[in-house]
Design an enzyme around this catalytic site. Structure first.
Site, mmCIF file in Angstrom:
data_model
loop_
_atom_site.group_PDB
_atom_site.id
_atom_site.type_symbol
_atom_site.label_atom_id
_atom_site.label_comp_id
_atom_site.label_asym_id
_atom_site.label_seq_id
_atom_site.Cartn_x
_atom_site.Cartn_y
_atom_site.Cartn_z
ATOM 1 C CG ASP A 185 -0.226 -0.155 2.540
ATOM 2 O OD1 ASP A 185 0.844 -0.791 2.566
ATOM 3 O OD2 ASP A 185 -0.734 0.365 3.555
ATOM 4 C CD GLU B 65 3.618 -1.016 7.372
ATOM 5 O OE1 GLU B 65 4.025 -0.921 8.539
ATOM 6 O OE2 GLU B 65 3.643 -0.045 6.581
#
Length: 413
Positions: A94, A151
């Site tokens: 991400d 994350e």
């Protein structure tokens, strides 16, 4: 093929078939990393990134499954894998809600979204390793490639574990690597024990009788009480925690009142606790409650304390760290391996995977000629020279681990 000179000084055997294969495909993966960088997606929105990862893995005959919606699992099995060791390799996917300010030709095309932590590079390193391991490497065992979403926001690693990651895809050990501004490109930093801190959100609302600022004696000054709490909280770390242990307690937000001549009846504090030891966390949390309530009681105010646990500490397991160190030492020249990096009070959700499965977390230096560009900044960029080094490290670790674990298992039979 002549290996790039930047890699020769780092690698022990730059002429190996592994390095030659990665060198041959290096430009292709640089372009892939830059493609991912230009098309970042926020946490839990990594749909196109996940599609791209799946497409690449399947093109190398690596079977895939989805987990936690945008998480991608690649499964590679070779040789006599039925009773052979299994290893997990994790990369995060991400991006961050940051507006990129660089003038890179591959700068983010999505306003307000940017790969400012190098997850585009982590993903690419693991994909490059996956291609080599699928097309070239010979081994007996199973390699699980874990492309983890989210994350940066709500602990995607925890959600993957809760969604059955290690039940559905069991491994003997799991590993992750993160780029590290502050170390030269290609340097590997690895050690046993704590790597990243656990977190706890601290919220304290102070309630009192407000009133006119000209007549504080007719009120209970919530601003003064809140200020005393902020100062007092620092005594917890200074006088309740052993000097051998470590913790950080920071108040980062204070809100109360709207006018210069009014004492508000409520002031809100917001902060964070960082720690490596759960016992330290529990002690500090108990003292926060006691101190805040005690100060409020002394002044005639009241408070509400809310302590919300977030990430747990990322702590490397001894045996798995030793194996990784041994593997990396066969690939990287000793002057490019550091074993004394100080643990960070930053947080990393890989701790949830290490809590559920043995493994280790290590770093790869990102800087060029000691030029420092910090993570989570609008000028950050991943160092593409690390794609080859990172992929070679992943492949070497996977093959070394599978072979070593197989030998260990034979000796114990």
């Amino acid at each position: 093929m002549e290996v790039n000179g930047k890699f020769v000084k780092i690698l022990k055997n730059p002429d190996s078939s592994l390095v030659q294969f990665l060198q041959k495909n290096d430009e292709k993966f640089r372009k892939l990393r830059q493609q991912i960088h230009a098309n970042p997606e926020l946490s839990r929105e990594e749909f196109e990134t996940a599609n791209l990862i799946e497409e690449k893995l399947k093109s190398w005959n690596i079977s895939t499954e989805r987990l936690s919606t945008t998480g991608v699992i690649g499964i590679l099995q070779k040789g006599d894998f039925e009773n052979a060791p299994r290893i997990g390799l994790r990369a995060d996917t991400d991006a961050l809600p940051i507006d990129e300010k660089s003038d890179l030709p591959y700068a983010s095309k999505n306003p307000g979204v940017m790969h400012a932590c190098g997850h585009d590079g982590h993903t690419t390193m693991l994909l490059a390793a996956a291609q080599y391991l699928a097309l070239e490497a010979k081994f007996d065992g199973t390699i699980i490639f874990i492309f983890q979403p989210d994350e940066e926001d709500q602990a995607g690693a925890r959600r993957m574990v809760e969604d059955g990651l290690f039940e559905k895809f069991p491994v003997d050990a799991v590993y992750a690597v993160h780029n590290f501004p502050g170390a030269l490109q290609g340097e590997i930093l690895i050690k046993k024990g704590p790597q990243m801190a656990g977190t706890c959100e601290v919220r304290i609302d102070v309630f009192s009788k407000g009133g006119h600022a000209a007549h504080p004696y007719q009120t209970t000054d919530s601003v003064l009480v809140a200020s005393e709490i902020v100062v007092g909280l620092q005594s917890i770390i200074a006088r309740n925690i052993s000097g051998i242990d470590a913790a950080v307690l920071t108040i980062g937000s204070i809100h109360g009142g709207h006018a210069n001549n009014v004492i508000p009846n409520k002031v809100s504090l917001l902060g964070t606790l960082r720690y490596f030891d759960l016992k330290v966390r529990d002690l500090v949390k108990a003292r926060i409650e006691q101190l805040a309530n005690g100060i409020c009681s002394a002044y005639g105010a009241t408070c509400e304390v809310r302590l919300t646990d977030g990430y747990i500490p990322t702590i490397n397991h001894d045996k798995e760290t030793e194996v990784a160190d041994e593997a990396i030492s066969t690939l990287i020249n000793p002057e490019f391996i550091t074993r004394n990096k100080v643990a960070s009070m930053g947080a990393e959700d890989f701790g949830f995977m290490l809590h559920a499965c043995p493994g280790a977390y290590f770093y790869i230096g990102n800087d060029v000629d000691e030029t420092f560009t910090g993570l989570h900044t609008d000028q950050y960029d991943f160092n593409d020279d690390n794609i080859l080094i990172g992929a070679a490290t992943w492949a070497t670790l996977a093959l070394y681990f599978l072979k070593k674990e197989a030998v260990t298992a034979e000796k114990t039979v």
